[in-house]
Motif scaffolding. Sequence first.
Motif, PDB file in Angstrom:
ATOM      1  N   ARG A 128       0.797  -1.216   0.166  1.00  0.00           N
ATOM      2  CA  ARG A 128       0.031   0.076   0.117  1.00  0.00           C
ATOM      3  C   ARG A 128       0.903   1.211  -0.008  1.00  0.00           C
ATOM      4  O   ARG A 128       1.609   1.419   0.794  1.00  0.00           O
ATOM      5  N   GLY A 129       0.557   1.967  -1.035  1.00  0.00           N
ATOM      6  CA  GLY A 129       1.618   3.401  -0.950  1.00  0.00           C
ATOM      7  C   GLY A 129       0.745   4.261  -2.161  1.00  0.00           C
ATOM      8  O   GLY A 129      -0.363   4.311  -2.582  1.00  0.00           O
ATOM      9  N   VAL A 130       1.404   5.440  -2.303  1.00  0.00           N
ATOM     10  CA  VAL A 130       1.201   6.596  -3.095  1.00  0.00           C
ATOM     11  C   VAL A 130       1.697   6.259  -4.445  1.00  0.00           C
ATOM     12  O   VAL A 130       2.959   5.850  -4.756  1.00  0.00           O
ATOM     13  N   VAL A 131       0.945   6.406  -5.548  1.00  0.00           N
ATOM     14  CA  VAL A 131       1.393   6.293  -6.816  1.00  0.00           C
ATOM     15  C   VAL A 131       2.483   7.417  -7.307  1.00  0.00           C
ATOM     16  O   VAL A 131       1.966   8.459  -7.157  1.00  0.00           O
ATOM     17  N   LEU A 132       3.733   7.205  -7.533  1.00  0.00           N
ATOM     18  CA  LEU A 132       4.563   8.127  -7.971  1.00  0.00           C
ATOM     19  C   LEU A 132       4.362   8.410  -9.624  1.00  0.00           C
ATOM     20  O   LEU A 132       4.421   9.545  -9.880  1.00  0.00           O
ATOM     21  N   GLN A 133       3.935   7.492 -10.337  1.00  0.00           N
ATOM     22  CA  GLN A 133       3.897   7.769 -11.692  1.00  0.00           C
ATOM     23  C   GLN A 133       3.364   6.600 -12.409  1.00  0.00           C
ATOM     24  O   GLN A 133       3.451   5.534 -11.864  1.00  0.00           O
ATOM     25  N   ARG A 134       2.875   6.695 -13.514  1.00  0.00           N
ATOM     26  CA  ARG A 134       2.458   5.643 -14.463  1.00  0.00           C
ATOM     27  C   ARG A 134       3.451   5.801 -15.818  1.00  0.00           C
ATOM     28  O   ARG A 134       3.269   7.042 -16.168  1.00  0.00           O
ATOM     29  N   ARG A 135       3.725   4.846 -16.520  1.00  0.00           N
ATOM     30  CA  ARG A 135       4.676   5.011 -17.760  1.00  0.00           C
ATOM     31  C   ARG A 135       4.378   3.870 -18.729  1.00  0.00           C
ATOM     32  O   ARG A 135       4.149   3.124 -18.142  1.00  0.00           O
ATOM     33  N   GLY A 136       4.794   4.546 -19.910  1.00  0.00           N
ATOM     34  CA  GLY A 136       4.577   3.147 -20.988  1.00  0.00           C
ATOM     35  C   GLY A 136       3.225   2.982 -21.402  1.00  0.00           C
ATOM     36  O   GLY A 136       2.342   3.719 -21.009  1.00  0.00           O
ATOM     37  N   SER A 137       2.834   2.114 -22.212  1.00  0.00           N
ATOM     38  CA  SER A 137       1.549   1.756 -22.565  1.00  0.00           C
ATOM     39  C   SER A 137       1.479   0.360 -23.321  1.00  0.00           C
ATOM     40  O   SER A 137       2.623  -0.121 -23.490  1.00  0.00           O
ATOM     41  N   LYS A 167       5.795   3.768  -0.407  1.00  0.00           N
ATOM     42  CA  LYS A 167       5.619   3.896   0.982  1.00  0.00           C
ATOM     43  C   LYS A 167       6.680   4.018   2.157  1.00  0.00           C
ATOM     44  O   LYS A 167       7.813   3.957   1.666  1.00  0.00           O
ATOM     45  N   ILE A 168       6.278   4.562   3.098  1.00  0.00           N
ATOM     46  CA  ILE A 168       7.422   4.568   4.165  1.00  0.00           C
ATOM     47  C   ILE A 168       7.046   3.494   5.095  1.00  0.00           C
ATOM     48  O   ILE A 168       5.995   3.131   5.631  1.00  0.00           O
ATOM     49  N   SER A 169       8.089   2.494   5.379  1.00  0.00           N
ATOM     50  CA  SER A 169       8.207   1.625   6.262  1.00  0.00           C
ATOM     51  C   SER A 169       9.400   1.662   7.194  1.00  0.00           C
ATOM     52  O   SER A 169      10.497   1.726   6.866  1.00  0.00           O
ATOM     53  N   GLY A 170       8.963   2.063   8.575  1.00  0.00           N
ATOM     54  CA  GLY A 170       9.853   2.299   9.425  1.00  0.00           C
ATOM     55  C   GLY A 170      10.787   3.468   9.254  1.00  0.00           C
ATOM     56  O   GLY A 170      12.089   3.182   9.204  1.00  0.00           O
ATOM     57  N   ASN A 171      10.314   4.463   8.819  1.00  0.00           N
ATOM     58  CA  ASN A 171      11.378   5.688   8.425  1.00  0.00           C
ATOM     59  C   ASN A 171      12.000   5.490   7.231  1.00  0.00           C
ATOM     60  O   ASN A 171      12.765   6.400   7.259  1.00  0.00           O
TER      61      ASN A 171
END
Length: 115
Positions: free
Chosen positions: A44-53, A63-67
Amino acid sequence: MDLLKFVQEEYIERKEFPKFGAGDTITVYYKIVEGAKERVQFFRGVVLQRRGSGATETFTIRKISGNIGVERIFPVNLPTIEKIEMNKKAKVRRARIFYQRERTGKAARIKERRM
Protein backbone atom coordinates in the motif's frame (compact mmCIF):
# COMPACT_ATOMS: atom_id res chain seq x y z
CA MET A 1 -0.67 -4.25 -38.44
CA ASP A 2 2.58 -4.42 -36.54
CA LEU A 3 3.44 -8.00 -35.59
CA LEU A 4 4.51 -7.07 -32.06
CA LYS A 5 1.23 -5.27 -31.34
CA PHE A 6 -0.74 -8.17 -32.76
CA VAL A 7 0.99 -10.69 -30.48
CA GLN A 8 0.54 -8.42 -27.44
CA GLU A 9 -3.17 -7.95 -28.09
CA GLU A 10 -3.82 -11.64 -28.73
CA TYR A 11 -1.79 -13.40 -26.05
CA ILE A 12 -1.34 -11.05 -23.10
CA GLU A 13 -4.09 -11.41 -20.52
CA ARG A 14 -5.59 -8.09 -19.49
CA LYS A 15 -7.19 -7.67 -16.09
CA GLU A 16 -9.69 -4.99 -15.15
CA PHE A 17 -8.24 -2.59 -12.59
CA PRO A 18 -9.65 0.71 -11.33
CA LYS A 19 -8.37 3.87 -12.98
CA PHE A 20 -5.61 5.46 -10.94
CA GLY A 21 -2.88 8.01 -11.47
CA ALA A 22 -0.11 9.92 -9.74
CA GLY A 23 -0.87 10.88 -6.16
CA ASP A 24 -3.53 8.22 -5.59
CA THR A 25 -3.10 5.83 -2.68
CA ILE A 26 -3.63 2.26 -3.77
CA THR A 27 -3.16 -1.25 -2.41
CA VAL A 28 -1.72 -3.90 -4.72
CA TYR A 29 -2.35 -7.52 -3.77
CA TYR A 30 0.15 -9.85 -5.42
CA LYS A 31 0.96 -13.53 -5.16
CA ILE A 32 4.26 -14.74 -3.72
CA VAL A 33 5.45 -18.31 -4.28
CA GLU A 34 7.85 -19.73 -1.69
CA GLY A 35 8.76 -23.30 -2.51
CA ALA A 36 5.49 -25.22 -2.72
CA LYS A 37 3.50 -22.59 -0.79
CA GLU A 38 1.66 -19.58 -2.19
CA ARG A 39 0.47 -16.52 -0.32
CA VAL A 40 -0.94 -13.11 -1.17
CA GLN A 41 0.93 -10.05 0.08
CA PHE A 42 -0.11 -6.43 -0.27
CA PHE A 43 1.82 -3.23 -0.93
CA ARG A 44 0.00 0.00 0.00
CA GLY A 45 1.40 3.37 -0.98
CA VAL A 46 1.21 6.50 -3.12
CA VAL A 47 1.51 6.20 -6.88
CA LEU A 48 4.47 8.28 -8.08
CA GLN A 49 4.02 7.66 -11.79
CA ARG A 50 2.51 5.57 -14.55
CA ARG A 51 4.64 5.12 -17.63
CA GLY A 52 4.59 3.25 -20.89
CA SER A 53 1.63 1.87 -22.78
CA GLY A 54 0.18 -1.45 -23.77
CA ALA A 55 2.01 -4.53 -22.58
CA THR A 56 4.97 -2.58 -21.20
CA GLU A 57 3.02 -0.17 -18.98
CA THR A 58 4.31 0.12 -15.40
CA PHE A 59 3.50 2.10 -12.27
CA THR A 60 5.68 3.06 -9.32
CA ILE A 61 4.39 2.99 -5.73
CA ARG A 62 6.13 4.52 -2.71
CA LYS A 63 5.45 3.75 0.93
CA ILE A 64 7.20 4.58 4.18
CA SER A 65 8.27 1.53 6.16
CA GLY A 66 9.94 2.26 9.49
CA ASN A 67 11.14 5.77 8.53
CA ILE A 68 12.61 4.44 5.27
CA GLY A 69 11.01 5.10 1.90
CA VAL A 70 10.40 1.96 -0.14
CA GLU A 71 9.53 2.13 -3.84
CA ARG A 72 8.36 -0.71 -6.02
CA ILE A 73 7.70 -0.81 -9.74
CA PHE A 74 4.86 -3.06 -10.90
CA PRO A 75 4.11 -3.94 -14.53
CA VAL A 76 0.38 -3.49 -15.15
CA ASN A 77 0.13 -6.89 -16.88
CA LEU A 78 2.01 -8.80 -14.17
CA PRO A 79 0.28 -12.19 -13.88
CA THR A 80 0.88 -12.39 -10.11
CA ILE A 81 -1.21 -9.28 -9.36
CA GLU A 82 -4.46 -10.46 -7.79
CA LYS A 83 -6.22 -7.11 -7.46
CA ILE A 84 -5.68 -3.39 -7.02
CA GLU A 85 -7.74 -1.42 -4.50
CA MET A 86 -8.22 2.34 -4.53
CA ASN A 87 -7.82 3.84 -1.05
CA LYS A 88 -7.70 7.58 -1.83
CA LYS A 89 -7.96 9.74 -4.92
CA ALA A 90 -5.63 12.72 -4.96
CA LYS A 91 -5.42 16.07 -6.65
CA VAL A 92 -1.93 16.65 -8.04
CA ARG A 93 -0.79 18.89 -10.84
CA ARG A 94 1.86 16.64 -12.36
CA ALA A 95 1.95 13.18 -13.89
CA ARG A 96 5.16 12.26 -12.07
CA ILE A 97 5.53 13.39 -8.49
CA PHE A 98 9.13 12.52 -7.70
CA TYR A 99 9.35 15.61 -5.47
CA GLN A 100 7.54 13.52 -2.82
CA ARG A 101 10.81 11.65 -2.18
CA GLU A 102 12.37 14.63 -0.41
CA ARG A 103 9.29 15.57 1.61
CA THR A 104 8.42 14.38 5.09
CA GLY A 105 5.74 15.14 7.65
CA LYS A 106 3.20 17.84 6.86
CA ALA A 107 5.02 18.85 3.68
CA ALA A 108 4.38 15.38 2.23
CA ARG A 109 0.59 15.70 2.42
CA ILE A 110 -1.37 15.42 -0.82
CA LYS A 111 -4.74 17.06 -1.25
CA GLU A 112 -7.53 14.47 -1.35
CA ARG A 113 -10.25 14.39 -3.98
CA ARG A 114 -13.54 12.91 -2.80
CA MET A 115 -14.56 9.71 -4.60
